[in-house]
Design a protein around this motif. Structure first.
Motif, short mmCIF file in Angstrom:
data_model
loop_
_atom_site.label_atom_id
_atom_site.label_comp_id
_atom_site.label_asym_id
_atom_site.label_seq_id
_atom_site.Cartn_x
_atom_site.Cartn_y
_atom_site.Cartn_z
N VAL A 435 50.86 41.89 34.47
CA VAL A 435 49.41 41.98 33.74
C VAL A 435 48.55 43.12 34.41
N ALA A 436 48.78 43.29 35.76
CA ALA A 436 48.02 44.36 36.38
C ALA A 436 48.27 45.75 35.88
N SER A 437 49.70 46.01 35.86
CA SER A 437 50.10 47.19 35.22
C SER A 437 49.64 47.29 33.55
N LYS A 438 49.78 46.35 32.99
CA LYS A 438 49.16 46.44 31.50
C LYS A 438 47.58 46.69 31.42
N LEU A 439 46.84 45.89 32.35
CA LEU A 439 45.31 46.19 32.64
C LEU A 439 44.91 47.50 32.99
N ILE A 440 45.81 48.27 33.91
CA ILE A 440 45.18 49.50 34.51
C ILE A 440 45.62 50.34 33.27
N CYS A 441 46.75 50.46 32.32
CA CYS A 441 47.04 51.07 31.32
C CYS A 441 45.77 51.05 30.31
N ARG A 442 45.48 49.96 29.69
CA ARG A 442 44.46 49.56 28.89
C ARG A 442 43.23 50.33 29.21
N LEU A 443 42.60 49.80 30.43
CA LEU A 443 41.59 50.26 30.83
C LEU A 443 41.08 51.97 31.19
N MET A 444 42.29 52.42 31.80
CA MET A 444 42.06 53.91 32.21
C MET A 444 42.24 54.57 30.85
N ASP A 445 43.08 54.14 29.85
CA ASP A 445 42.93 54.78 28.52
C ASP A 445 41.81 54.75 27.92
N ASP A 446 41.10 53.41 27.81
CA ASP A 446 39.64 53.27 27.28
C ASP A 446 38.57 54.23 28.14
N VAL A 447 38.61 54.54 29.17
CA VAL A 447 37.49 54.95 29.92
C VAL A 447 37.63 56.74 29.50
N THR A 448 38.92 57.14 29.36
CA THR A 448 39.02 58.55 29.09
C THR A 448 39.17 59.14 27.68
N THR A 449 39.65 58.06 26.89
CA THR A 449 39.81 58.33 25.19
C THR A 449 38.54 57.94 24.29
N ARG A 450 37.54 57.08 24.98
CA ARG A 450 36.69 56.25 24.15
C ARG A 450 35.72 57.34 23.29
N HIS A 470 27.28 42.17 29.21
CA HIS A 470 26.51 42.16 30.68
C HIS A 470 25.29 42.92 30.38
N GLY A 471 25.11 43.55 29.40
CA GLY A 471 23.71 44.11 29.04
C GLY A 471 23.31 45.44 30.31
N VAL A 472 24.47 46.35 30.40
CA VAL A 472 24.53 47.27 31.57
C VAL A 472 24.53 48.48 30.78
N SER A 473 24.23 49.60 31.59
CA SER A 473 24.62 51.03 31.18
C SER A 473 26.09 51.33 31.06
N GLU A 474 26.35 52.50 30.17
CA GLU A 474 27.69 52.99 30.13
C GLU A 474 28.17 53.19 31.68
N LYS A 475 27.37 53.98 32.38
CA LYS A 475 27.92 54.16 34.00
C LYS A 475 28.17 53.04 34.86
N GLU A 476 27.37 51.86 34.49
CA GLU A 476 27.60 50.78 35.36
C GLU A 476 29.02 50.13 34.82
N ALA A 477 29.05 50.09 33.33
CA ALA A 477 30.29 49.44 32.68
C ALA A 477 31.73 50.04 33.38
N ILE A 478 31.61 51.53 33.28
CA ILE A 478 32.78 52.15 33.86
C ILE A 478 32.94 51.89 35.17
N GLY A 479 31.94 51.82 36.12
CA GLY A 479 32.03 51.36 37.54
C GLY A 479 32.81 49.98 37.62
N GLU A 480 32.03 49.10 36.86
CA GLU A 480 33.00 47.81 37.05
C GLU A 480 34.30 47.86 36.53
N ILE A 481 34.61 48.56 35.56
CA ILE A 481 36.04 48.69 34.90
C ILE A 481 36.99 49.34 35.86
N GLN A 482 36.42 50.43 36.66
CA GLN A 482 37.29 51.04 37.52
C GLN A 482 37.50 49.98 38.70
#
Length: 547
Positions: A435-450, A470-482
């Motif tokens: 699950v962790a490997s899949k999650l890293i793949c999905r989220l890192m792909d999202d951050v750079t290709t969106r 969560h009603g947050v900014s893009e920067k805050e969302a990316i920080g949480e995803i990282q």
């Protein structure tokens, strides 16, 4: 850059206009020389005996750990897995006494921690407490210890949940190393910069080895036998990789999908990085061929769902592909028939053999591919309906569209000595490391290709889902995803600690898949904009190391 869709038979398609291939079919021209490979293999075997004697002759703990670390960093530890395991097992059993009787410096303790954890031995992190002041901060006396700071920095990436001191050490070492870069000698400064960009634990092993061989060559204390062994083995494996690339480039050229489907990304050489990153050892040749072919076809299907097909066409393709036979091909548009036939041909390569186990492995891979198309279709429907799902729903489907169910299933076709019935049952339990490997793949792909994907029309990524929920900014969302990615790395580290439910080679495989994603997507979408990978690919597959 992505452009707005063009009109074709009154159908608007979100064409991406992907950059062309950097390499074309140039690797298809390579001719493999068996005598040269066999000669280098014999030389490697002779030197291997000398290197083994060197390893066994190391008596002090510091010498043993330094040597094992060198083998690992130079990319040749796979030759000595049993010997290394025996030594580390002895060291780990003696660890309490060794720590009580010796006042090891920061570099030695950090290196010991890193090496033991790389092999699954859970050395406690409280050994670093002695480098803290009474107020809980790291001592100022170690701020100028470049070697120790660099070793501690690298060690922090093998942390698991709850190890606060390692989280603090990461911040502390990074800040100090960034300052010390300017004060260090050019070779050391380069090592620091490279580590700050990508720590060793999160790098692709072959690329890390190529880089470290260069560092080691400039080390005045280098062992010439070990250096020669590392260079020779690198050059030998490079011949094997070029042969595999020749086979794969010819296969890709014969399919001729680039001409038939001009909207797709032409990336056969870059896709091979997933294969090398997943497992570089010579015995995994079939696994590398399979993961490259499947990944390339995944890329074709991804581009079809993402950058060309209409919702009606995608629905028809998904429905017919669940049957996965030639009778269903007529149900899809003409251009999709090309994809369908190519996929069936790929499955037939291994499924039609008389080997019942091989047939099962292919059948498993086929089912994972079907699941992937269903996941892609759901994303297409979300976009078509203007729907932004909850993070929970997005992640549930995103673990599927990460493609990290299909890619391993393809590798498993060539990993019969590692993956058997027990391991397939283990996969069905949805282990944390998977699950962790899949999650890293999905989220890192999202951050750079969106941004590219949003411009041409794509479903909301995890960034948009998190922002809305969560009603947050893009920067805050990316920080949480990282942070989610950082926690996923800790999940993987924890899963690799002894005792393990499955062979270490399988666990390491999932870590390696995360490493590839980190390499390709950490700073930009290097798969789509593949010119950024040209230098690394050249160093891996074209540049023989001078002996």
């Amino acid at each position: 850059m992505a452009t707005l869709a063009r009109k074709e038979e009154d159908v608007f398609r979100p064409l991406a206009n992907f950059p062309p291939s950097v390499w074309g079919y140039s690797f298809a021209k390579f001719s493999f020389l068996d005598p040269e490979y066999e000669l280098q293999t014999k030389e490697v075997e002779l030197l291997k005996q000398e290197v083994n004697i060197l390893m066994q002759s190391a008596e002090k703990l510091t010498d043993k750990i330094e040597f094992i670390n060198l083998l690992y960093r130079l990319g040749v530890s796979y030759h000595f897995e049993n010997e290394i395991e025996e030594q580390l097992n002895h060291i780990f059993n003696m660890l309490p006494d060794l720590l009580a009787e010796n006042d090891y410096d920061l570099h030695t303790l950090a290196l010991l921690f890193q090496v033991l954890r790389q092999y699954g031995y859970k050395m406690p992190c409280d050994v670093f407490e002695k480098f803290k002041d009474s107020d809980g901060a790291f001592k100022k006396t170690i701020c100028s210890d470049v070697k120790g700071l660099l070793s501690l920095y690298e060690a922090t990436f093998l942390s698991v949940h709850g190890e606060d001191i390692l989280d603090e050490a990461l911040v502390f070492t990074r800040q100090n190393l960034e300052t010390l870069v300017a004060q260090s000698s050019p070779p050391l400064a380069e090592r620091i910069r490279n580590a700050l960009v990508r720590p060793f634990h999160q790098g692709i092993e072959r690329l890390e080895a190529r880089q470290y061989i260069s560092f080691y060559e400039g080390d005045e204390s280098r062992n010439e036998t070990l250096l020669k062994f590392a260079k020779l083995d690198f050059n030998r494996l490079q011949l094997l990789y070029k042969q595999e690339l020749a086979i794969l480039s010819s296969w890709w050229k014969d399919l001729n999908l680039v001409e038939k489907l001009p909207y797709i990304r032409d990336r056969i050489v870059e896709v091979y990085l997933w294969a090398i990153g997943a497992h570089f050892e010579p015995e995994y040749a079939l696994a590398r061929l399979m993961i490259t072919k499947y990944t390339k076809m995944v890329s074709v299907v991804d581009d079809t769902y993402d950058a060309y097909g209409t919702i009606d066409e995608l629905q028809r393709f998904t429905d017919s592909f669940q049957r996965c036979n030639a009778d269903a091909i007529d149900e899809v548009p003409e251009y999709m028939k090309v994809i369908y036939k190519s996929l069936l041909k790929l499955f037939d390569e291994t499924e039609s053999t008389d080997d019942e186990e091989m047939s099962y492995r292919t059948s498993y891979a086929k089912e994972r591919f079907k699941e992937l198309t269903r996941g892609y279709l759901l994303e297409a429907k979300w976009f078509n309906n203007g729907y932004v799902p909850s993070m929970r729903d997005y992640i549930e489907n995103g673990l599927i569209t990460s493609t990290y169910s299909v890619l391993p299933s393809a590798s498993f076709i060539g990993m019969e000595k590692v993956v058997g019935t027990k391991e397939y049952h283990w996969l069905e339990t949805n282990p944390k490391i998977v699950v962790a490997s899949k999650l890293i793949c999905r989220l890192m792909d999202d951050v750079t290709t969106r941004e590219d994907e949003q411009r041409r029309g794509h479903c909301a990524s995890s960034v948009e889902c998190y922002m809305k929920e969560h009603g947050v900014s893009e920067k805050e969302a990316i920080g949480e995803i990282q942070k989610m990615c950082e926690n996923a790395w800790k999940d993987m580290n924890e899963a690799c600690m002894k005792p393990t439910a499955v062979p270490r080679a399988l666990l390491k495989y999932y870590v390696n898949l995360a490493r590839v994603i980190d390499f390709v997507y950490k700073y930009m979408d290097s798969y789509t904009y593949a010119s950024s990978l040209k230098q690394d690919i050249s160093s891996l597959f074209l540049g023989q190391l001078p002996m």
